[in-house]
Design a protein around this motif. Structure first.
Motif, PDB file in Angstrom:
ATOM      1  N   VAL A 191       0.864  -1.186   0.000  1.00 47.16           N
ATOM      2  CA  VAL A 191       0.000   0.000   0.000  1.00 47.16           C
ATOM      3  C   VAL A 191       0.897   1.231   0.000  1.00 47.16           C
ATOM      4  O   VAL A 191       2.014   1.208   0.552  1.00 47.16           O
ATOM      5  CB  VAL A 191      -0.945   0.035   1.224  1.00 47.16           C
ATOM      6  N   TRP A 192       0.424   2.291  -0.624  1.00 47.08           N
ATOM      7  CA  TRP A 192       1.145   3.551  -0.594  1.00 47.08           C
ATOM      8  C   TRP A 192       0.895   4.262   0.731  1.00 47.08           C
ATOM      9  O   TRP A 192      -0.192   4.159   1.298  1.00 47.08           O
ATOM     10  CB  TRP A 192       0.709   4.462  -1.738  1.00 47.08           C
ATOM     11  N   GLN A 214       0.272  10.370  -9.613  1.00 46.97           N
ATOM     12  CA  GLN A 214      -0.979   9.665  -9.322  1.00 46.97           C
ATOM     13  C   GLN A 214      -0.652   8.235  -8.917  1.00 46.97           C
ATOM     14  O   GLN A 214      -0.095   7.480  -9.713  1.00 46.97           O
ATOM     15  CB  GLN A 214      -1.895   9.675 -10.548  1.00 46.97           C
ATOM     16  N   SER A 215      -1.001   7.867  -7.681  1.00 51.15           N
ATOM     17  CA  SER A 215      -0.732   6.515  -7.198  1.00 51.15           C
ATOM     18  C   SER A 215      -1.908   5.602  -7.524  1.00 51.15           C
ATOM     19  O   SER A 215      -3.051   6.050  -7.626  1.00 51.15           O
ATOM     20  CB  SER A 215      -0.471   6.526  -5.692  1.00 51.15           C
ATOM     21  N   TYR A 216      -1.627   4.316  -7.678  1.00 52.51           N
ATOM     22  CA  TYR A 216      -2.670   3.349  -8.008  1.00 52.51           C
ATOM     23  C   TYR A 216      -2.234   1.956  -7.585  1.00 52.51           C
ATOM     24  O   TYR A 216      -1.071   1.713  -7.236  1.00 52.51           O
ATOM     25  CB  TYR A 216      -2.973   3.378  -9.513  1.00 52.51           C
ATOM     26  N   SER A 217      -3.196   1.024  -7.601  1.00 53.79           N
ATOM     27  CA  SER A 217      -2.935  -0.382  -7.300  1.00 53.79           C
ATOM     28  C   SER A 217      -2.983  -1.168  -8.598  1.00 53.79           C
ATOM     29  O   SER A 217      -3.793  -0.879  -9.488  1.00 53.79           O
ATOM     30  CB  SER A 217      -3.972  -0.922  -6.308  1.00 53.79           C
ATOM     31  N   CYS A 218      -2.102  -2.173  -8.729  1.00 57.14           N
ATOM     32  CA  CYS A 218      -2.003  -2.899 -10.008  1.00 57.14           C
ATOM     33  C   CYS A 218      -1.727  -4.382  -9.762  1.00 57.14           C
ATOM     34  O   CYS A 218      -0.774  -4.939 -10.292  1.00 57.14           O
ATOM     35  CB  CYS A 218      -0.897  -2.307 -10.870  1.00 57.14           C
ATOM     36  N   GLU A 219      -2.540  -5.017  -8.936  1.00 57.03           N
ATOM     37  CA  GLU A 219      -2.320  -6.427  -8.629  1.00 57.03           C
ATOM     38  C   GLU A 219      -2.325  -7.256  -9.905  1.00 57.03           C
ATOM     39  O   GLU A 219      -3.153  -7.064 -10.793  1.00 57.03           O
ATOM     40  CB  GLU A 219      -3.390  -6.923  -7.659  1.00 57.03           C
ATOM     41  N   LYS A 220      -1.371  -8.206  -9.998  1.00 55.61           N
ATOM     42  CA  LYS A 220      -1.170  -8.998 -11.210  1.00 55.61           C
ATOM     43  C   LYS A 220      -1.552 -10.456 -10.967  1.00 55.61           C
ATOM     44  O   LYS A 220      -1.246 -11.021  -9.918  1.00 55.61           O
ATOM     45  CB  LYS A 220       0.292  -8.916 -11.652  1.00 55.61           C
TER      46      LYS A 220
END
Length: 307
Positions: A191-192, A214-220
Motif C-alpha cells: 500500500v502507498w 498519481q498513485s494506483y494499485s495494479c495487482e497482477k
C-alpha cells in the motif's frame, strides 16, 4: 579492579574506561536488546508465518522520495531518476521493551542481512543499482512495537511508453511499479503511504514540467495466483518554447522566402529553380533534425504536420 585503559584490553574485555566515547551502560543495554530480539529469529520465515491462514498477510507501506530526475529519452522511451525507496511493515518477533527510552533501534548495516524483508522488485526497470559510497546507502530502524522501517537509495533507468502523436505539444505519463516476486496477496500486500511520492524542490527539467503524481494499485494475476503490485504515474508536460524558436519560426521564414518566386521574372529559370530547391532542402534538413531524437514510430507527430 578494572584494568588500565588500554585500547587492546578494552576491545577484548569490554571494560568501561573513563575516556571519551567509552562503552556506556546504555550501549550495553542496547546490545542486550539486540541480542534478545535476534535470539531464535529466523529471517527465512515471514513475520506472520505462524498465524492463521486468514491472518498471514503482511502489509508493507511504501513511500518514495525522488531526489533527482536527470534524463527523459523519447528515442529509448525511458527515464532515469535517483530516489529513496522506503518500506515499513510490522514484525512482531522484533518487539522489545523500551526501558531506556531508545525510541527506535538504528541497526548497523552488518545486521541488515539478519532481518526479514519483502521481496520487492521494480516491474518496469531497465537497470538500476544501490549506492555503496562510502558505505551502503541503506537504513533499517526497529521500533518497540516491532515496526521495521527500511530505506535504500536507488538510481536507475525505467521504461516509459510514450505517445508522441502530439509531440512536441505532448504530455507524457511515465509509470513506476513495484511488485512482490514470490509472495501472493494472501501473505503480502503493498500500500502507498499517505504521501506516496515526495519530490525534491530542486528538480528542474530543460524540456519538461512535472505536473503531478498519481498513485494506483495494479495487482497482477499469473497462472491463477494474484501478486501484490502498486504503482505511480509521473505526469510530465513538455516545454515547447524551444521547438517554437528552433523549428517552427525558422520553418515559417523559409516558407515566406519561397514566396519570392512569385515576384521573380518568369524567364529567370535558374533563379527560380535554385530558390525552390533551396527551400525544399532546408525543410528536409530541419525535419530530419526534429526527428533525430525520436524513435522510429509509424505515426505522424506535430513536427510532421507543420509541413
Amino acid at each position: 579492579m578494572k584494568p588500565h585503559c588500554d585500547v587492546r584490553i578494552l576491545l577484548v574485555t569490554g571494560w568501561i574506561c573513563n575516556i571519551p566515547g567509552a562503552w556506556t551502560s546504555s550501549n550495553i543495554t542496547m546490545s542486550t536488546v539486540l541480542g534478545d530480539i535476534f535470539d531464535g529469529y529466523d529471517k527465512k520465515l515471514s513475520p506472520k508465518y505462524d498465524h492463521a491462514a486468514s491472518d498471514r498477510q503482511v502489509v508493507v507501506t511504501v513511500n518514495i522520495f525522488i531526489n533527482s530526475m536527470f534524463s527523459v529519452s523519447e528515442a529509448n522511451m525511458d527515464y532515469s531518476m535517483s530516489m529513496f525507496l522506503r518500506e515499513r511493515w510490522v514484525d512482531e518477533r522484533l518487539r522489545y521493551v523500551d526501558d531506556q527510552n531508545f525510541t527506535r533501534l538504528e541497526l548497523d548495516y552488518s545486521l541488515f542481512d539478519q532481518v526479514w524483508m519483502p521481496d520487492m522488485f521494480i516491474l518496469n526497470e531497465k537497470f538500476s543499482n544501490f549506492h555503496e559510497v562510502t558505505i551502503p546507502n541503506k537504513m533499517v530502524h526497529v521500533y518497540p512495537d516491532g515496526t521495521v522501517q527500511y530505506s535504500a537509495r536507488v538510481t536507475g533507468t525505467f521504461f516509459c511508453k510514450m505517445n508522441l502523436r502530439k509531440y512536441p505539444f505532448d504530455t507524457q505519463s511515465c509509470h513506476f511499479e513495484v511488485e512482490s516476486y514470490g509472495h501472493s496477496t494472501s501473505t503480502m500486500k503493498f500500500v502507498w503511504s499517505e504521501d506516496a511520492v515526495t519530490i525534491a524542490d530542486s528538480i528542474e527539467f530543460p524540456q519538461f514540467e512535472l505536473i503531478e503524481t498519481q498513485s494506483y494499485s495494479c495487482e497482477k494475476d499469473y497462472f491463477g495466483i494474484v501478486f501484490p503490485c502498486i504503482g505511480v504515474n509521473i505526469i510530465l508536460k513538455r516545454n515547447y518554447a524551444y521547438y517554437i524558436i528552433q523549428i517552427y519560426i525558422p520553418s515559417v521564414l523559409i516558407v515566406i522566402l519561397s514566396w519570392v518566386n512569385f515576384w521573380l521574372d518568369p524567364t529567370s529559370v535558374p533563379a527560380r529553380i535554385s530558390l525552390g530547391l533551396l527551400t525544399v532542402l532546408t525543410m528536409t534538413t530541419q525535419s530530419a533534425g526534429a526527428r533525430a531524437n525520436l524513435p522510429r514510430v509509424s505515426l505522424l507527430t506535430s513536427t510532421w504536420r507543420r509541413v
